[in-house]
Scaffold this motif. Structure first.
Motif, mmCIF file in Angstrom:
data_model
loop_
_atom_site.group_PDB
_atom_site.id
_atom_site.type_symbol
_atom_site.label_atom_id
_atom_site.label_comp_id
_atom_site.label_asym_id
_atom_site.label_seq_id
_atom_site.Cartn_x
_atom_site.Cartn_y
_atom_site.Cartn_z
ATOM 1 N N LEU A 50 0.877 -1.176 0.000
ATOM 2 C CA LEU A 50 0.000 0.000 0.000
ATOM 3 C C LEU A 50 0.913 1.224 0.000
ATOM 4 O O LEU A 50 1.961 1.223 0.666
ATOM 5 N N PHE A 51 0.526 2.229 -0.746
ATOM 6 C CA PHE A 51 1.393 3.396 -0.954
ATOM 7 C C PHE A 51 1.967 3.911 0.367
ATOM 8 O O PHE A 51 1.219 4.223 1.283
ATOM 9 N N ASP A 52 3.291 3.987 0.447
ATOM 10 C CA ASP A 52 3.934 4.391 1.702
ATOM 11 C C ASP A 52 5.178 5.234 1.432
ATOM 12 O O ASP A 52 6.197 5.098 2.093
ATOM 13 N N GLU A 53 5.110 6.082 0.408
ATOM 14 C CA GLU A 53 6.245 6.960 0.077
ATOM 15 C C GLU A 53 6.019 8.328 0.725
ATOM 16 O O GLU A 53 4.910 8.645 1.150
ATOM 17 N N VAL A 54 7.072 9.166 0.754
ATOM 18 C CA VAL A 54 6.903 10.506 1.359
ATOM 19 C C VAL A 54 6.085 11.416 0.449
ATOM 20 O O VAL A 54 5.493 12.394 0.907
ATOM 21 N N ALA A 55 6.049 11.089 -0.841
ATOM 22 C CA ALA A 55 5.270 11.880 -1.805
ATOM 23 C C ALA A 55 5.135 11.060 -3.081
ATOM 24 O O ALA A 55 5.789 10.036 -3.241
ATOM 25 N N SER A 56 4.290 11.540 -3.968
ATOM 26 C CA SER A 56 4.207 10.950 -5.309
ATOM 27 C C SER A 56 5.566 11.117 -5.984
ATOM 28 O O SER A 56 6.323 12.041 -5.664
ATOM 29 N N ASN A 57 5.878 10.253 -6.941
ATOM 30 C CA ASN A 57 7.185 10.399 -7.602
ATOM 31 C C ASN A 57 7.216 11.582 -8.562
ATOM 32 O O ASN A 57 8.232 11.840 -9.199
ATOM 33 N N ALA A 58 6.113 12.332 -8.630
ATOM 34 C CA ALA A 58 6.161 13.629 -9.319
ATOM 35 C C ALA A 58 7.089 14.579 -8.544
ATOM 36 O O ALA A 58 7.649 15.513 -9.118
ATOM 37 N N TRP A 59 7.209 14.351 -7.217
ATOM 38 C CA TRP A 59 7.935 15.278 -6.347
ATOM 39 C C TRP A 59 9.200 14.681 -5.755
ATOM 40 O O TRP A 59 10.211 15.369 -5.634
ATOM 41 N N VAL A 60 9.104 13.418 -5.348
ATOM 42 C CA VAL A 60 10.231 12.776 -4.657
ATOM 43 C C VAL A 60 10.379 11.355 -5.213
ATOM 44 O O VAL A 60 9.386 10.624 -5.279
ATOM 45 N N PRO A 61 11.602 10.947 -5.605
ATOM 46 C CA PRO A 61 11.765 9.569 -6.104
ATOM 47 C C PRO A 61 11.319 8.549 -5.058
ATOM 48 O O PRO A 61 11.580 8.716 -3.871
ATOM 49 N N SER A 62 10.636 7.497 -5.507
ATOM 50 C CA SER A 62 10.141 6.477 -4.578
ATOM 51 C C SER A 62 11.297 5.655 -4.035
ATOM 52 O O SER A 62 12.315 5.468 -4.708
ATOM 53 N N GLN A 63 11.119 5.153 -2.810
ATOM 54 C CA GLN A 63 12.170 4.386 -2.130
ATOM 55 C C GLN A 63 11.948 2.885 -2.224
ATOM 56 O O GLN A 63 12.893 2.121 -2.356
ATOM 57 N N ASP A 64 10.697 2.460 -2.125
ATOM 58 C CA ASP A 64 10.426 1.015 -2.096
ATOM 59 C C ASP A 64 10.771 0.402 -3.457
ATOM 60 O O ASP A 64 10.266 0.851 -4.485
ATOM 61 N N PRO A 65 11.659 -0.623 -3.468
ATOM 62 C CA PRO A 65 12.075 -1.200 -4.750
ATOM 63 C C PRO A 65 10.908 -1.773 -5.562
ATOM 64 O O PRO A 65 10.972 -1.807 -6.792
ATOM 65 N N ARG A 66 9.830 -2.180 -4.857
ATOM 66 C CA ARG A 66 8.667 -2.715 -5.595
ATOM 67 C C ARG A 66 7.956 -1.587 -6.348
ATOM 68 O O ARG A 66 7.518 -1.766 -7.477
ATOM 69 N N ALA A 67 7.879 -0.424 -5.741
ATOM 70 C CA ALA A 67 7.278 0.732 -6.428
ATOM 71 C C ALA A 67 8.155 1.153 -7.604
ATOM 72 O O ALA A 67 7.659 1.464 -8.700
ATOM 73 N N VAL A 68 9.468 1.132 -7.390
ATOM 74 C CA VAL A 68 10.399 1.540 -8.453
ATOM 75 C C VAL A 68 10.316 0.559 -9.635
ATOM 76 O O VAL A 68 10.297 0.964 -10.801
ATOM 77 N N ALA A 69 10.213 -0.747 -9.324
ATOM 78 C CA ALA A 69 10.106 -1.757 -10.392
ATOM 79 C C ALA A 69 8.813 -1.556 -11.183
ATOM 80 O O ALA A 69 8.785 -1.677 -12.419
ATOM 81 N N TRP A 70 7.752 -1.221 -10.485
ATOM 82 C CA TRP A 70 6.464 -0.948 -11.136
ATOM 83 C C TRP A 70 6.571 0.269 -12.051
ATOM 84 O O TRP A 70 6.145 0.257 -13.204
ATOM 85 N N GLN A 71 7.178 1.329 -11.554
ATOM 86 C CA GLN A 71 7.338 2.548 -12.360
ATOM 87 C C GLN A 71 8.152 2.259 -13.621
ATOM 88 O O GLN A 71 7.831 2.750 -14.706
ATOM 89 N N LYS A 72 9.196 1.449 -13.458
ATOM 90 C CA LYS A 72 10.061 1.119 -14.602
ATOM 91 C C LYS A 72 9.252 0.365 -15.658
ATOM 92 O O LYS A 72 9.334 0.657 -16.858
ATOM 93 N N LYS A 73 8.448 -0.576 -15.205
ATOM 94 C CA LYS A 73 7.638 -1.364 -16.140
ATOM 95 C C LYS A 73 6.633 -0.456 -16.874
ATOM 96 O O LYS A 73 6.521 -0.493 -18.099
ATOM 97 N N ILE A 74 5.927 0.356 -16.126
ATOM 98 C CA ILE A 74 4.912 1.242 -16.701
ATOM 99 C C ILE A 74 5.532 2.223 -17.700
ATOM 100 O O ILE A 74 4.947 2.546 -18.733
ATOM 101 N N GLY A 75 6.736 2.655 -17.359
ATOM 102 C CA GLY A 75 7.432 3.620 -18.213
ATOM 103 C C GLY A 75 7.803 3.075 -19.589
ATOM 104 O O GLY A 75 8.103 3.834 -20.509
#
Ligand SMILES: Cc1cc2nc3c(=O)[nH]c(=O)nc-3n(C[C@H](O)[C@H](O)[C@H](O)COP(=O)(O)O)c2cc1C
Length: 199
Positions: A50-75
């Motif tokens: 469940l979303f647990d970052e300090v902000a959306s990645n519009a503002w701050v890069p995400s820390q959780d590697p699962r979120a980052v892997a998802w962003q990479k795939k979507i991109g």
């Protein structure tokens, strides 16, 4: 320009989900298109928290590697078709969470939908369009709605029949949606490329 790449995203994750049936039907149908390529992307494969970052990645890069892997795939993609259920008149929480887990990667790309349920997930898809606007996507007018008697023909809540029983009813909206998707995917891809080259 290479053909737009489209992700068909399965939006529900529960073990007993019906989603696989319409998603498999859709993947068969899109093989007939020569103007876009399609991959199936299953939220189950990403184990998103469940979303647990300090902000959306519009503002701050995400820390959780699962979120980052998802962003990479979507991109990797130029557009999306969300295969969505309707839970409580909206999209499943798992899909909303997955939408929240990226920002930069969704923007300036079209969002299409195939929905299923009592009213073909019409209410969920309206919510999805509103979310897509905030993500700076292009929500499409045309969608595929597997609803009413057609939904119950193929759902385990009804007769659990084969998707071939509803194929003819879905074809006109499918082809309208894919035509619209092809146009927006191609023009937004060209515009993004132009901006990237100018930068
Ligand atoms: C929590 C929950 C809420 C639901 N809410 C709706 C709803 O608002 N409208 C509707 O048409 N169907 C609703 N349904 C029925 C779903 O359309 C049906 O169970 C469908 O198969 C769910 O998609 P899934 O199997 O991919 O999870 C709901 C089902 C669940 C589990």
């Amino acid at each position: 320009m290479t053909k737009p790449r489209i992700a068909v995203i399965i939006g529900s994750t529960r073990k007993a989900r019906f989603a696989d049936k319409p998603a498999a039907w859709l993947m068969e149908q899109v093989k007939k298109r020569h103007d876009m390529t399609f991959d199936l992307v299953d939220l189950r494969d990403f184990d998103l928290p469940l979303f647990d970052e300090v902000a959306s990645n519009a503002w701050v890069p995400s820390q959780d590697p699962r979120a980052v892997a998802w962003q990479k795939k979507i991109g990797e993609y130029d557009g999306y078709v969300f295969v969505t259920a309707e839970y409580g008149h909206s999209i499943p929480g798992a899909l909303k969470n997955a939408l929240d887990q990226a920002y930069l990667e969704w923007g300036r790309k079209p969002a299409a939908a195939m929905g299923y349920g009592g009213v073909g997930a019409a209410r969920a898809i309206e919510h999805l369009r509103a979310v897509a606007v905030e993500l700076q996507m292009v929500p499409l007018r045309n969608a595929v709605h597997l609803g009413g008697g057609e939904f119950f023909k193929v759902s385990p809540l009804g007769q659990n029949g084969d998707m071939s029983e509803v194929d003819a009813v879905l074809q006109p909206s499918l082809s309208a949606m894919l035509d619209e998707l092809a146009w927006w995917a191609s023009v937004t891809k060209a515009a993004r490329n132009e901006l990237a080259e100018a930068a």
